[in-house]
Motif scaffolding. Sequence first.
Motif, PDB file in Angstrom:
ATOM      1  N   MET A  33     -24.065   8.207 -26.079  1.00  0.00           N
ATOM      2  CA  MET A  33     -24.057   6.993 -25.259  1.00  0.00           C
ATOM      3  C   MET A  33     -24.969   7.232 -24.057  1.00  0.00           C
ATOM      4  O   MET A  33     -24.680   8.078 -23.199  1.00  0.00           O
ATOM      5  CB  MET A  33     -22.632   6.668 -24.798  1.00  0.00           C
ATOM      6  CG  MET A  33     -22.552   5.541 -23.780  1.00  0.00           C
ATOM      7  SD  MET A  33     -20.892   5.330 -23.072  1.00  0.00           S
ATOM      8  CE  MET A  33     -20.150   4.244 -24.296  1.00  0.00           C
ATOM      9  N   ASP A  82     -24.772   2.274 -22.298  1.00  0.00           N
ATOM     10  CA  ASP A  82     -23.715   1.865 -21.364  1.00  0.00           C
ATOM     11  C   ASP A  82     -24.371   1.397 -20.066  1.00  0.00           C
ATOM     12  O   ASP A  82     -24.962   2.191 -19.335  1.00  0.00           O
ATOM     13  CB  ASP A  82     -22.778   3.045 -21.102  1.00  0.00           C
ATOM     14  CG  ASP A  82     -21.525   2.632 -20.347  1.00  0.00           C
ATOM     15  OD1 ASP A  82     -20.960   1.578 -20.670  1.00  0.00           O
ATOM     16  OD2 ASP A  82     -21.097   3.377 -19.434  1.00  0.00           O
ATOM     17  N   ILE A 115     -25.496   4.141 -28.569  1.00  0.00           N
ATOM     18  CA  ILE A 115     -24.775   3.258 -27.650  1.00  0.00           C
ATOM     19  C   ILE A 115     -25.476   3.331 -26.292  1.00  0.00           C
ATOM     20  O   ILE A 115     -25.868   4.405 -25.846  1.00  0.00           O
ATOM     21  CB  ILE A 115     -23.303   3.680 -27.464  1.00  0.00           C
ATOM     22  CG1 ILE A 115     -22.581   3.807 -28.816  1.00  0.00           C
ATOM     23  CG2 ILE A 115     -22.563   2.683 -26.570  1.00  0.00           C
ATOM     24  CD1 ILE A 115     -21.197   4.421 -28.709  1.00  0.00           C
ATOM     25  N   ARG A 157     -21.120  10.622 -23.280  1.00  0.00           N
ATOM     26  CA  ARG A 157     -21.778   9.696 -22.342  1.00  0.00           C
ATOM     27  C   ARG A 157     -22.727  10.516 -21.479  1.00  0.00           C
ATOM     28  O   ARG A 157     -22.285  11.360 -20.695  1.00  0.00           O
ATOM     29  CB  ARG A 157     -20.731   8.984 -21.495  1.00  0.00           C
ATOM     30  CG  ARG A 157     -21.285   7.901 -20.578  1.00  0.00           C
ATOM     31  CD  ARG A 157     -20.148   7.207 -19.837  1.00  0.00           C
ATOM     32  NE  ARG A 157     -20.639   6.123 -18.999  1.00  0.00           N
ATOM     33  CZ  ARG A 157     -21.064   6.274 -17.745  1.00  0.00           C
ATOM     34  NH1 ARG A 157     -21.040   7.476 -17.189  1.00  0.00           N
ATOM     35  NH2 ARG A 157     -21.498   5.241 -17.060  1.00  0.00           N
TER      36      ARG A 157
END
Length: 381
Positions: A122, A159, A157, A359
């Motif tokens: 992410m 974010d 992904i 992340r």
Amino acid sequence: MKLCKLNANSDVAALFHTLGVTREGSTILKQKAHHNLIYIKDLKTPAANILKQDALSIGADLAVPKDTITCKTALVDAILIANDKQLKELARKEKAQPFGLKEVALKLNELCVTCKNDFEIMGVINTNEDSFFQGSRFSGEAALKHIETMIGEGASIIDLGGVSSRPGSLSVSEMEELARVKPIIDLIYEHKLFEKARFSLDSYSPLCLEYALQRGFSIVNDITALANDDVARVAAKYDATVILMHMQGEPLSMQQEPQYDNVLIEVDAFFEERIAKAKSFGIFKIVLDVGIGFGKNLEHNLTLLKHHEHFLHFGYPLLFGASRKSMIDKIIPTPISERLAGTLALHLKAYEHGATILRVHDVKEHLQALSVLRALNQTTF
């Protein structure tokens, strides 16, 4: 004859295949090769004595305080030592036992979960000027270019955030947050980037989340874990995936001497409560995030990382985000701009302990490091 001691984290399935073990035999042997240490808090003392004997009878064991056998105290803490096969056997045995062991049996069944080998990266991008890492701040066409770069480097992904949640940060109004993220959301929608990756909004604003979900976003990254019922309603309306993150306190004050009796047990209880809330609103696509640095000191963060695999028992993907965070600085004083090496060390360990979504600020470096680690784990000798 020669003997070789193999790493405990070896891919035993691959090893058995190399030896020519049958598929049926491999299935049985894998359960014996993976060992578990399970901390049990506030176990009734008679239950501890029963569980100890049952564990010993099948080749497992239970570590208990020295006076457990005399039942001097009503409750004790214990550590169960068992492989996967023994866990299943104990779960079967304890179903018929008194003193709360039926509940122990249910929990043991939940813990019989293995870690997957896949991963997702992410990539983080912020539109606010006070996010803690300057390298994540972008606006306008530069933001669009950076997003495309991260996707090209391997992020599945993205974010997006418009409000800083670093320790000591202040919240802003929904309208101010929307003014920050709206131009980037519109660019993502206009260029149909949601066809190349999934998009997440790091927000607990119902207004901002609805705007994003209407325009191709599919993930709600809520640091308050659905504290606001309106966020839950919006997420359910768009069938969004919701990331439930644990945070003690709020960003302004969360790092002012955070305290826990047992951080693992308290985070676990929080997840149990918020998962139930999510389901009550019709939300079933859930990801769990222990919230590194959100109301936790260095010891709390390291404990959650070391025992991260525990949270797999909920049956949901685990996200881990320690990218360039201050816990690295507390281990070895390092400015934010130079914390990539520490970040990789933490994230590789998190992957080994059950995290499947990382992340990150540095996508390319993570893809390389994770690919190499996975290759090492899949090598038989």
